[in-house]
Design an enzyme around this catalytic site. Sequence first.
Site, PDB file in Angstrom:
ATOM      1  CE1 TYR A  18      -3.617  -2.138   9.874  1.00 46.48           C
ATOM      2  CE2 TYR A  18      -2.666  -0.895   8.063  1.00 46.48           C
ATOM      3  CZ  TYR A  18      -2.531  -1.820   9.081  1.00 46.48           C
ATOM      4  OH  TYR A  18      -1.333  -2.413   9.302  1.00 46.48           O
ATOM      5  CE1 TYR A 146       2.552  -0.534   9.806  1.00 47.14           C
ATOM      6  CE2 TYR A 146       3.889   0.586   8.163  1.00 47.14           C
ATOM      7  CZ  TYR A 146       2.877  -0.291   8.481  1.00 47.14           C
ATOM      8  OH  TYR A 146       2.202  -0.934   7.480  1.00 47.14           O
ATOM      9  CG  ASP A 247      12.070   0.822   7.620  1.00 47.06           C
ATOM     10  OD1 ASP A 247      12.144   1.418   6.530  1.00 47.06           O
ATOM     11  OD2 ASP A 247      11.052   0.211   7.994  1.00 47.06           O
ATOM     12  CE  LYS A 276       5.208   4.787   3.483  1.00 47.38           C
ATOM     13  NZ  LYS A 276       5.599   3.763   4.444  1.00 47.38           N
TER      14      LYS A 276
END
Length: 433
Positions: A18, A146, A247, A276
């Site tokens: 980003y 997200y 998630d 992760k």
Amino acid sequence: MTNDELRAYDQKHLWHPYTSMLNPSPVFPVASADGVYLTLETGQRLIDGMSSWWACIHGYNHPQLNQAIHAQVEKMSHVMFGGLTHRPAIDLAKKLIDLTADNLQHVFFADSGSVAVEVAIKMALQYWYAQGKTEKQKLLTVRNGYYGDTFGAMAVCDPVNGMHGMFRNILADNIFVEAPACEDGEAWRDEMIAEMAQALHTQHQNIAAVIIEPMVQNAGGMRFYCAEYLRQLSQLCKQFNVLLILDEIATGFGRTGSLFAYQQANIEPDILTIGKTLTGGYMTLAATLTSTKVAQGISADGSGVLMHGPTFMANPLACSVANASIDLLLASNWQEKVNHIEQQLTQELAPCTNLEVVKNVRCKGAIGVVELHHPIDINWMQPRFVELGVWIRPFGKLVYLMPPYIIEKAELSKLTQAIYQVVSEFSSSQTIT
Ligand SMILES: *Cc1c(COP(=O)(O)O)cnc(C)c1O
């Protein structure tokens, strides 16, 4: 290249997450990392409060994790997963199946969290397709979520703050309801899930699955919510014949105080994504687990196969280090450590509440969040943290910590003190202007 030349070349040519090529943000070249310390090319050492986006729970350069990779690289770094298999993948699948809900019996290895979410979505859509329910194609989710940066995942991220607004017209048209707004310990009221219940009631014929991050909404705002919401949601999904995708890419492996966050609600998801932390932050690897019902349902009709297969699926190096990371975690007193981190964060971040710019301070497990009223200026705040010898990466209105579980008390205090100091400086600069 000198440190300055490295930075200059990077800013001119390399994209970071980003970031802009016209107006690049400052970057800090890292030479090495060990335990909870990052050593910059300048020689400066920073205490890491981010676990490299929440993944590196055992710290850096861990001898057991290094050893797992060394041993595997001597055998094979990679082989294709089409038609071949190997021990590291099978061992890892077994661990994941044993550690997660009883109904989850089938594992798909993906190469990143976003891809694991794509696979989860595809599983849900293919499942209903194979059942002849071709109209069940939408996903239902909550705002402030997200789930990653690929197109399927983007289509369930928060439509406003989800960073993907400009793609709205080409994203799948999913259904959004209000984010869970129940604090842990707050008395349950049915209205807390009313909009979700209503959406399921009126649109379940078109809904394949609900997707949600259990207990904590992470990159969409670091919001915590109560276990009762998940229990109710799980009931509703069963009642309306809609699959439940959880998630756990951010919350898995202890971050919220339980091994998986959904365990706090005592429910079983139909599909679970993890990523992760899976490799202890060493390599990119993610997994999507599902039940026998869904797995066999997908295979029951049409093509009969799950339509996905990454080139680097189940990479042996990544699977080996994931196995070592899980062994290391389970052999440690991680629960006690996470509890201690929670207590310390709660105590030491509390004074931030008194600062004018601060809206809210909240802690859960090894997560401490200071939410401000207004967005911070990253180009000022980031170098300021580095000057103070800590690595803290705020975003939006959030200054937060997700430290490695191995962090010592004094090191964690340095992180919380740095937050108090930098946020108070920010507070004074705000009142002057
Ligand atoms: C980070 C994250 C993802 C995406 O994972 P990547 O590895 O960055 O693609 C998906 N879901 C959640 C909850 C995450 O925190």
